[in-house]
Design a protein around this motif. Structure first.
Motif, PDB file in Angstrom:
ATOM      1  N   ILE A  90      13.614 -27.211  14.289  1.00 54.39           N
ATOM      2  CA  ILE A  90      13.126 -28.562  15.229  1.00 54.39           C
ATOM      3  C   ILE A  90      13.576 -28.104  16.441  1.00 54.39           C
ATOM      4  CG2 ILE A  90      12.969 -30.934  15.528  1.00 54.39           C
ATOM      5  CD1 ILE A  90      13.670 -31.260  12.573  1.00 54.39           C
ATOM      6  N   GLY A  91      14.709 -27.533  16.832  1.00 50.57           N
ATOM      7  CA  GLY A  91      15.520 -27.463  18.074  1.00 50.57           C
ATOM      8  C   GLY A  91      15.160 -26.314  18.899  1.00 50.57           C
ATOM      9  N   ILE A  92      14.378 -25.260  18.260  1.00 45.38           N
ATOM     10  CA  ILE A  92      14.292 -24.082  18.995  1.00 45.38           C
ATOM     11  C   ILE A  92      13.179 -24.130  20.114  1.00 45.38           C
ATOM     12  CG2 ILE A  92      12.368 -23.070  17.318  1.00 45.38           C
ATOM     13  CD1 ILE A  92      15.150 -20.915  18.632  1.00 45.38           C
ATOM     14  N   GLY A  93      12.064 -24.992  19.827  1.00 45.99           N
ATOM     15  CA  GLY A  93      11.055 -25.283  20.929  1.00 45.99           C
ATOM     16  C   GLY A  93      11.589 -25.819  22.154  1.00 45.99           C
ATOM     17  N   PRO A  94      12.294 -27.020  21.666  1.00 41.79           N
ATOM     18  CA  PRO A  94      13.019 -27.700  22.972  1.00 41.79           C
ATOM     19  C   PRO A  94      13.957 -26.828  23.669  1.00 41.79           C
ATOM     20  CG  PRO A  94      13.012 -29.264  20.981  1.00 41.79           C
ATOM     21  CD  PRO A  94      12.368 -27.908  20.548  1.00 41.79           C
ATOM     22  N   LEU A  95      14.727 -26.020  22.929  1.00 35.82           N
ATOM     23  CA  LEU A  95      15.610 -25.085  23.775  1.00 35.82           C
ATOM     24  C   LEU A  95      14.884 -24.039  24.511  1.00 35.82           C
ATOM     25  CD1 LEU A  95      18.601 -24.117  24.106  1.00 35.82           C
ATOM     26  CD2 LEU A  95      18.040 -22.429  22.177  1.00 35.82           C
ATOM     27  N   ALA A  96      13.839 -23.698  24.045  1.00 36.60           N
ATOM     28  CA  ALA A  96      12.955 -22.671  25.018  1.00 36.60           C
ATOM     29  C   ALA A  96      12.341 -23.533  26.184  1.00 36.60           C
ATOM     30  CB  ALA A  96      11.656 -22.082  24.316  1.00 36.60           C
ATOM     31  N   ILE A  97      12.055 -24.716  26.047  1.00 31.58           N
ATOM     32  CA  ILE A  97      11.768 -25.792  27.335  1.00 31.58           C
ATOM     33  C   ILE A  97      12.901 -25.865  28.210  1.00 31.58           C
ATOM     34  CG2 ILE A  97      10.878 -27.840  27.831  1.00 31.58           C
ATOM     35  CD1 ILE A  97       9.402 -27.955  25.192  1.00 31.58           C
TER      36      ILE A  97
ATOM     37  N   ILE B 139      18.570 -33.457  20.256  1.00 31.50           N
ATOM     38  CA  ILE B 139      17.214 -34.014  19.912  1.00 31.50           C
ATOM     39  C   ILE B 139      16.762 -33.771  18.573  1.00 31.50           C
ATOM     40  CG2 ILE B 139      14.846 -33.914  20.607  1.00 31.50           C
ATOM     41  CD1 ILE B 139      15.630 -33.370  23.357  1.00 31.50           C
ATOM     42  N   ALA B 140      16.913 -32.542  18.194  1.00 28.20           N
ATOM     43  CA  ALA B 140      16.539 -31.855  16.713  1.00 28.20           C
ATOM     44  C   ALA B 140      17.590 -32.997  15.761  1.00 28.20           C
ATOM     45  CB  ALA B 140      16.694 -30.560  16.712  1.00 28.20           C
ATOM     46  N   ALA B 141      18.707 -33.002  16.007  1.00 28.71           N
ATOM     47  CA  ALA B 141      19.477 -33.636  14.897  1.00 28.71           C
ATOM     48  C   ALA B 141      18.902 -35.164  14.963  1.00 28.71           C
ATOM     49  CB  ALA B 141      20.850 -33.752  15.462  1.00 28.71           C
ATOM     50  N   THR B 142      18.485 -35.847  15.902  1.00 30.80           N
ATOM     51  CA  THR B 142      17.965 -37.151  16.115  1.00 30.80           C
ATOM     52  C   THR B 142      16.853 -37.341  15.065  1.00 30.80           C
ATOM     53  OG1 THR B 142      18.964 -37.339  18.274  1.00 30.80           O
ATOM     54  CG2 THR B 142      17.416 -39.136  17.466  1.00 30.80           C
ATOM     55  N   PHE B 143      16.184 -36.672  15.202  1.00 31.96           N
ATOM     56  CA  PHE B 143      14.902 -36.535  14.202  1.00 31.96           C
ATOM     57  C   PHE B 143      15.208 -36.195  12.759  1.00 31.96           C
ATOM     58  CE2 PHE B 143      12.615 -36.131  18.334  1.00 31.96           C
ATOM     59  CZ  PHE B 143      11.468 -37.129  18.084  1.00 31.96           C
TER      60      PHE B 143
ATOM     61  N   GLY C 285      10.697 -34.109  32.799  1.00 29.65           N
ATOM     62  CA  GLY C 285       9.609 -33.684  32.559  1.00 29.65           C
ATOM     63  C   GLY C 285       9.724 -32.532  31.121  1.00 29.65           C
ATOM     64  N   ALA C 286      10.888 -31.993  31.192  1.00 29.43           N
ATOM     65  CA  ALA C 286      11.535 -30.943  30.142  1.00 29.43           C
ATOM     66  C   ALA C 286      11.734 -31.785  29.051  1.00 29.43           C
ATOM     67  CB  ALA C 286      12.047 -29.979  30.689  1.00 29.43           C
ATOM     68  N   ALA C 287      12.649 -32.816  29.342  1.00 26.46           N
ATOM     69  CA  ALA C 287      13.156 -33.757  28.306  1.00 26.46           C
ATOM     70  C   ALA C 287      12.011 -34.486  27.512  1.00 26.46           C
ATOM     71  CB  ALA C 287      14.207 -34.672  28.825  1.00 26.46           C
ATOM     72  N   GLY C 288      11.080 -34.851  28.146  1.00 29.22           N
ATOM     73  CA  GLY C 288       9.876 -35.552  27.607  1.00 29.22           C
ATOM     74  C   GLY C 288       8.943 -34.684  26.742  1.00 29.22           C
ATOM     75  N   LEU C 289       8.646 -33.583  27.221  1.00 32.69           N
ATOM     76  CA  LEU C 289       7.897 -32.427  26.713  1.00 32.69           C
ATOM     77  C   LEU C 289       8.875 -32.006  25.258  1.00 32.69           C
ATOM     78  CD1 LEU C 289       5.425 -31.278  27.442  1.00 32.69           C
ATOM     79  CD2 LEU C 289       6.679 -29.145  28.315  1.00 32.69           C
ATOM     80  N   ALA C 290      10.289 -31.749  25.296  1.00 29.66           N
ATOM     81  CA  ALA C 290      11.159 -31.427  24.395  1.00 29.66           C
ATOM     82  C   ALA C 290      10.923 -32.396  23.353  1.00 29.66           C
ATOM     83  CB  ALA C 290      12.365 -30.962  24.932  1.00 29.66           C
ATOM     84  N   ILE C 291      11.124 -33.428  23.674  1.00 28.58           N
ATOM     85  CA  ILE C 291      11.305 -34.644  22.517  1.00 28.58           C
ATOM     86  C   ILE C 291       9.752 -34.728  21.692  1.00 28.58           C
ATOM     87  CG2 ILE C 291      11.170 -37.193  22.235  1.00 28.58           C
ATOM     88  CD1 ILE C 291      13.369 -37.339  24.439  1.00 28.58           C
ATOM     89  N   ALA C 292       8.674 -34.718  22.682  1.00 31.58           N
ATOM     90  CA  ALA C 292       7.338 -34.641  21.891  1.00 31.58           C
ATOM     91  C   ALA C 292       7.222 -33.592  21.025  1.00 31.58           C
ATOM     92  CB  ALA C 292       6.218 -34.481  22.976  1.00 31.58           C
ATOM     93  N   LEU C 293       7.453 -32.274  21.382  1.00 35.37           N
ATOM     94  CA  LEU C 293       7.543 -31.264  20.519  1.00 35.37           C
ATOM     95  C   LEU C 293       8.313 -31.154  19.391  1.00 35.37           C
ATOM     96  CD1 LEU C 293       6.368 -28.144  20.304  1.00 35.37           C
ATOM     97  CD2 LEU C 293       8.470 -27.423  21.781  1.00 35.37           C
TER      98      LEU C 293
END
Lengths: 212, 178
Positions: free
Chosen positions: A136-143, A170-174, A27-35
């Motif tokens: 881009i990565g800071i939000g995913p990191l928090a998740i 994830i951030a670098a992919t985007f 769930g965290a991975a999905g949410l992080a990618i969406a964010l």
């Protein structure tokens, strides 16, 4: 409170549901990618010539490297969030992305004339890269730190670093879809610095935030 | 039953996670025996009561029971938690030695150890809200069931469960993140 009283008390508290950890990680991975997607499309967006770029090997290689890193960091962070789990088995996979990138950089050095090396390494977007991969990565990191907190990392700093690598990949992919510097020399330098920054931040965050 | 039966422990814990109180109690008693042995072997210096480590480990097991993989072994998981809590106990005592001296003296003065106030976890009760404290005390010290506690305090069963859970979370937080 003696130990038997404590046991009876804990046993009376069985009905409060807790989410299974593997479910939480997915769930965290999905949410992080969406964010990350939301932040990416709201700020940078893909480069205008993305369709043409998608046919060049250098552009595609960026995604191979970042997703390889992401997959291995995901396995490592998950392993480190469970007590007694053999996370060392997942650690060597991290070398996969590093090896890919090292080989690509080496081939790039062979292909390019000597004089072009530094121009390709410095590129045009190094500051954008250093600013936007962390942004881009800071939000995913928090998740992912929340997922670690839900887990029980016995090595919080290491687990946080893995979470930082995951968020960074994830951030670098985007970001790679935006950046016009496709040379492996650029990727090996600036992407690495930006992702390492998130890993350090993750380590510091988790050692404070994911203690239990 | 002896605790070092991996399969039996896994069965108990699986049943417990599905919501079986009795299986959970039995699992925790086995876990307590195992951790007690571990703590007594490893606590050689003064200032740490192995039984405190047992209780803190049981609380951590409870709070983190969802981190056990149901198809994985129990013993390495249990051992990793106990080890983590033992290291935590050493670290915590190292940081506030002067307080600890007073507490040791208190323990010497009262050889009968099992009262509410002189275990670390018992002391942590003081940090709860009055509502949580009365529920946790009714269940733990007075040994009431959830239903009895609800009747005695004039609360709904759900409210008792929630207060108990929040109280335990607050106690666990006190140990984990100081």
């Amino acid at each position: 409170m003696d130990t038997n009283e404590l046991i009876e008390t804990l046993a009376a508290d069985t009905r409060q549901p807790t989410a299974p950890l593997s479910f939480v990680w997915w769930g965290a991975a999905g949410l992080a990618i969406a964010l990350a997607a939301v932040i990416f499309f709201a700020t940078l967006g893909p480069r205008p010539d993305v369709a043409a770029a998608a046919e060049t090997p250098r552009f595609l290689l960026k995604f191979v490297v970042t997703t390889t890193l992401g997959a291995s960091a995901f396995g490592l962070a998950r392993g480190l969030s469970r007590p007694g789990e053999d996370w060392r088995a997942a650690a060597p996979y991290l070398a996969g992305a590093a090896a890919l990138l090292a080989i690509a950089a080496f081939v790039e050095l062979l292909l390019l004339p000597h004089g072009a090396w530094s121009a390709k390494l410095v590129g045009m977007n190094s500051m954008v890269c250093l600013a936007y991969i962390p942004l881009i990565g800071i939000g995913p990191l928090a998740i992912f730190l929340l997922a670690l907190r839900h887990g029980a990392p016995t090595r919080p700093a290491l687990a946080g670093a893995a979470a930082g690598l995951l968020a960074g990949s994830i951030a670098a992919t985007f970001y790679a879809a935006h950046c016009t510097d496709d040379s492996p020399l650029f990727v090996a330098t600036w992407y690495t610095i930006a992702i390492a920054g998130l890993a350090v931040l993750g380590a510091a965050g988790a050692s404070r935030f994911a203690r239990w | 039953m002896h605790g070092n039966d991996e399969k039996e422990l896994a069965r108990l814990l699986r049943t417990a996670i599905a919501g079986d109180e009795r299986a959970y109690g039995e699992f925790l008693r086995c876990a307590a025996c195992l951790v007690r042995g571990f703590a007594r072997r490893n606590v050689v210096q003064g200032g740490i009561d192995p039984e405190d480590v047992v209780q803190e480990t049981l609380l951590a097991i409870h709070m983190k029971r969802h981190t056990w993989r149901e198809d994985g072994p129990v013993m390495p998981w249990l051992h990793a938690i106990a080890r983590h809590k033992l290291i935590d106990a050493f670290r915590r005592r190292g940081r506030r030695v002067e307080i600890e001296i007073g507490e040791i003296a208190e323990t010497f003065a009262e050889p009968e150890p099992e009262t509410v106030s002189n275990r670390e976890i018992g002391r942590a009760l003081d940090a709860l809200t009055p509502g949580q404290r009365s529920v946790v005390a009714a269940v733990s010290v007075d040994g009431n069931s959830i239903v009895e506690t609800a009747e005695r305090l004039g609360m709904s069963e759900t409210a008792v469960r929630v207060a108990l859970h929040r109280g335990l979370v607050a106690i666990a937080r006190r140990f984990g993140r100081d």
